[in-house]
Scaffold this active site. Structure first.
Site, PDB file in Angstrom:
ATOM      1  N   GLY A  47     117.032  11.140  53.668  1.00 14.39           N
ATOM      2  CA  GLY A  47     117.447  12.263  53.068  1.00 14.39           C
ATOM      3  C   GLY A  47     118.648  12.382  52.525  1.00 14.39           C
ATOM      4  O   GLY A  47     119.329  11.341  52.269  1.00 14.39           O
ATOM      5  N   GLN A  48     119.333  13.533  52.078  1.00 24.34           N
ATOM      6  CA  GLN A  48     120.302  13.521  51.377  1.00 24.34           C
ATOM      7  C   GLN A  48     121.703  13.013  52.009  1.00 24.34           C
ATOM      8  O   GLN A  48     122.548  12.047  51.669  1.00 24.34           O
ATOM      9  CB  GLN A  48     120.923  14.948  50.913  1.00 24.34           C
ATOM     10  N   LYS A  85     119.262  26.886  63.626  1.00 20.75           N
ATOM     11  CA  LYS A  85     120.558  26.020  63.854  1.00 20.75           C
ATOM     12  C   LYS A  85     121.557  26.886  65.147  1.00 20.75           C
ATOM     13  O   LYS A  85     122.018  26.158  65.854  1.00 20.75           O
ATOM     14  CB  LYS A  85     121.532  26.191  62.563  1.00 20.75           C
ATOM     15  N   GLY A  99     115.485  11.099  59.990  1.00 20.89           N
ATOM     16  CA  GLY A  99     115.701  11.885  58.636  1.00 20.89           C
ATOM     17  C   GLY A  99     116.571  11.002  57.837  1.00 20.89           C
ATOM     18  O   GLY A  99     117.438  11.541  56.878  1.00 20.89           O
ATOM     19  N   TYR A 154     116.059  29.184  59.227  1.00 22.42           N
ATOM     20  CA  TYR A 154     116.922  28.023  59.168  1.00 22.42           C
ATOM     21  C   TYR A 154     118.092  28.513  60.240  1.00 22.42           C
ATOM     22  O   TYR A 154     118.346  27.522  61.073  1.00 22.42           O
ATOM     23  CB  TYR A 154     117.397  27.655  57.970  1.00 22.42           C
ATOM     24  N   ASP A 172     112.399   7.658  59.381  1.00 23.11           N
ATOM     25  CA  ASP A 172     112.183   8.756  58.502  1.00 23.11           C
ATOM     26  C   ASP A 172     110.935   9.132  58.683  1.00 23.11           C
ATOM     27  O   ASP A 172     110.094   8.032  58.708  1.00 23.11           O
ATOM     28  CB  ASP A 172     112.790   8.968  57.412  1.00 23.11           C
TER      29      ASP A 172
HETATM   30  N1  LIG Z   1     122.623  19.090  52.936  1.00 19.30           N
HETATM   31  C1  LIG Z   1     123.314  19.905  53.229  1.00 19.30           C
HETATM   32  O1  LIG Z   1     123.973  20.655  52.190  1.00 19.30           O
HETATM   33  C2  LIG Z   1     123.394  20.510  54.685  1.00 19.30           C
HETATM   34  C3  LIG Z   1     124.108  21.532  55.010  1.00 19.30           C
HETATM   35  C4  LIG Z   1     124.066  21.796  56.190  1.00 19.30           C
HETATM   36  C5  LIG Z   1     123.477  21.290  57.268  1.00 19.30           C
HETATM   37  N2  LIG Z   1     122.687  19.932  56.897  1.00 19.30           N
HETATM   38  C6  LIG Z   1     121.912  19.532  57.901  1.00 19.30           C
HETATM   39  O2  LIG Z   1     122.162  18.137  57.949  1.00 19.30           O
HETATM   40  C7  LIG Z   1     120.736  17.498  58.410  1.00 19.30           C
HETATM   41  C8  LIG Z   1     120.293  16.557  57.342  1.00 19.30           C
HETATM   42  O3  LIG Z   1     120.237  17.274  56.066  1.00 19.30           O
HETATM   43  P1  LIG Z   1     119.848  16.560  54.647  1.00 19.30           P
HETATM   44  O4  LIG Z   1     120.398  17.285  53.632  1.00 19.30           O
HETATM   45  O5  LIG Z   1     120.024  15.136  54.539  1.00 19.30           O
HETATM   46  O6  LIG Z   1     118.205  17.078  54.719  1.00 19.30           O
HETATM   47  P2  LIG Z   1     117.048  16.297  53.743  1.00 19.30           P
HETATM   48  O7  LIG Z   1     116.026  17.424  53.647  1.00 19.30           O
HETATM   49  O8  LIG Z   1     117.732  15.594  52.496  1.00 19.30           O
HETATM   50  O9  LIG Z   1     116.570  15.173  54.592  1.00 19.30           O
HETATM   51  C9  LIG Z   1     115.948  15.522  55.640  1.00 19.30           C
HETATM   52  C10 LIG Z   1     114.996  14.451  55.884  1.00 19.30           C
HETATM   53  O10 LIG Z   1     114.317  14.720  57.492  1.00 19.30           O
HETATM   54  C11 LIG Z   1     113.127  14.064  57.212  1.00 19.30           C
HETATM   55  N3  LIG Z   1     112.037  14.644  58.012  1.00 19.30           N
HETATM   56  C12 LIG Z   1     111.546  16.054  57.953  1.00 19.30           C
HETATM   57  N4  LIG Z   1     110.872  16.287  58.955  1.00 19.30           N
HETATM   58  C13 LIG Z   1     110.696  15.018  59.722  1.00 19.30           C
HETATM   59  C14 LIG Z   1     109.939  14.760  61.191  1.00 19.30           C
HETATM   60  N5  LIG Z   1     109.253  15.401  61.515  1.00 19.30           N
HETATM   61  N6  LIG Z   1     110.310  13.528  61.507  1.00 19.30           N
HETATM   62  C15 LIG Z   1     111.070  12.426  60.913  1.00 19.30           C
HETATM   63  N7  LIG Z   1     111.962  12.834  59.591  1.00 19.30           N
HETATM   64  C16 LIG Z   1     111.557  14.179  59.078  1.00 19.30           C
HETATM   65  C17 LIG Z   1     112.668  14.141  55.668  1.00 19.30           C
HETATM   66  O11 LIG Z   1     111.611  13.268  55.323  1.00 19.30           O
HETATM   67  C18 LIG Z   1     113.923  13.987  55.086  1.00 19.30           C
HETATM   68  O12 LIG Z   1     114.042  12.779  54.582  1.00 19.30           O
HETATM   69  C19 LIG Z   1     120.030  18.643  58.654  1.00 19.30           C
HETATM   70  O13 LIG Z   1     120.027  19.007  59.853  1.00 19.30           O
HETATM   71  C20 LIG Z   1     120.686  19.889  57.876  1.00 19.30           C
HETATM   72  O14 LIG Z   1     120.257  21.082  58.312  1.00 19.30           O
HETATM   73  C21 LIG Z   1     122.690  19.736  55.595  1.00 19.30           C
END
Ligand SMILES: NC(=O)c1ccc[n+]([C@@H]2O[C@H](COP(=O)([O-])OP(=O)(O)OC[C@H]3O[C@@H](n4cnc5c(N)ncnc54)[C@H](O)[C@@H]3O)[C@@H](O)[C@H]2O)c1
Length: 332
Positions: A12-13, A146, A9, A142, A35
């Site tokens: 992502g963010q 978790k 991933g 979600y 990713d």
């Molecule tokens: N951003 C937040 O505010 C936040 C808060 C709490 C927890 N989290 C957790 O942190 C983790 C990352 O979050 P994020 O904000 O970077 O999410 P995001 O949605 O920005 O990025 C997730 C990435 O996962 C990739 N992805 C989706 N399905 C996939 C697959 N089958 N195989 C490979 N890649 C795949 C997507 O292309 C994306 O780039 C997650 O587990 C999320 O639950 C994030």
């Protein structure tokens, strides 16, 4: 010897900034960024490899080929996107995690970071300073994934000796990749709107308070937990970690100190119900005690830094807003 790390991933963010931080710390050659969604330019620049965590054999191949011993597993479907497509959220969040854990157990991965979330809490958890051991009864898919994911991580730690480490991240605010479908996305969108149009319609009510964290603190939390002495990591489910809590209105007021003409209206949508099911703040004393967690950014410091970084990224001249005019303070 530096660890050989795979990040899933990674586009992502969190991943887009975590990969940079890990490469700086451990060297480019020791970080494999993967990713599902990879653009051609990212591949040609050697930044990312395509890997769908739903394919166990591909995950195993990547770990074997690159002799990976550490995984940061970030690939997931987030809260709001998960309510729009609960089947996909279950499949990616549960099968993806289980594939990572199985491949890791089979191919010698020693340590795994997997982020949990404040989404584990449901409406029956205390709204203020929700404790580490609160009942976990989430009302979103979600949150269900978790809670189940935390239990799966603890199970693999006990049964297979995998050293899985996790934090329950609050909503994360950052200036690189935009957030990917969470309930706290407003807290990033609002900064873009403040600088680009001077107007924002918020999808949560003005009084909605949620726990939040600035990305530099989130990255430090992940990396320092992964580097902590194993004897200090008592929990293999998910540690509560906190930095700041504020309402949408308080964030808007903070931004107005720098962008005085900024105006915000409030039009809550389906994400309000998700926000209402979560606590306003969480008690992170276990993380502070066990492995020394401490945040650096409060609301004023985060807002000032976000405006400065985004202003630069969007190519805005400093005089269009006053990124240093507020009482921003970075804690030390
Ligand atoms: N951003 C937040 O505010 C936040 C808060 C709490 C927890 N989290 C957790 O942190 C983790 C990352 O979050 P994020 O904000 O970077 O999410 P995001 O949605 O920005 O990025 C997730 C990435 O996962 C990739 N992805 C989706 N399905 C996939 C697959 N089958 N195989 C490979 N890649 C795949 C997507 O292309 C994306 O780039 C997650 O587990 C999320 O639950 C994030």
């Amino acid at each position: 010897m530096p660890p050989k790390i795979m990040v899933t991933g990674a586009a992502g963010q969190i991943g887009s900034e975590l990969v940079t931080a890990l490469r700086k710390k451990y060297g480019d050659r020791n970080i494999l960024a993967t990713d599902k969604a990879v653009t051609r330019s990212q591949v040609s620049a050697g930044v990312l490899e395509q890997l769908d965590v739903m394919h166990l054999s591909s995950v195993e191949r990547a770990i074997r080929t690159h002799e990976i011993d550490t995984v940061y597993h970030l690939a997931a479907v987030l809260s709001a996107a998960g309510e729009a497509n609960p089947d996909l959220a279950w499949d990616v969040n549960m099968d993806g995690l289980k594939n990572i854990l199985d491949a890791s157990a089979r191919h010698g991965v020693r340590r795994i970071f997997w982020p949990s979330s404040i989404g584990v809490f449901g409406p029956d958890a205390p709204k203020t300073r929700a404790p580490q051991d609160a009942a976990l009864n989430p009302t979103t898919m979600y949150g269900v994934t978790k809670v189940a994911g935390e239990l799966l991580c603890a199970y693999y730690s006990g049964r297979h000796g995998l050293d899985v480490r996790s934090v329950r991240f609050p909503g994360l605010i950052s200036s690189e990749a935009k957030p990917g479908g969470g309930t706290t996305d407003y807290a990033v969108e609002i900064f873009y709107s403040a600088l680009q149009t001077g107007r924002y319609t918020c999808f949560l009510t003005e009084g909605t308070v949620l726990p939040m964290m600035y990305m530099p603190d989130a990255l430090r939390a992940a990396i320092s937990l992964m580097e902590a002495d194993p004897a200090k990591v008592r929990l293999h489910t998910g540690y509560n970690i906190a930095a700041m809590s504020f309402s949408a209105g308080e964030l808007a007021s903070e931004i107005k100190k720098h962008v005085p003409d900024f105006s915000v209206t409030y039009a809550p949508d389906s994400r309000q119900a998700i926000a209402d099911s979560w606590p306003k703040s969480i008690d992170d004393s276990a993380a502070r005690r066990d492995w020394g967690w401490k945040e650096s950014y409060d609301l004023p410091a985060m807002a000032a830094d976000m405006l400065s970084k985004l202003g630069e990224k969007l190519g805005l001249k400093q005089k269009t807003f006053n990124a240093s005019g507020g009482p921003g303070r970075r804690k030390r």
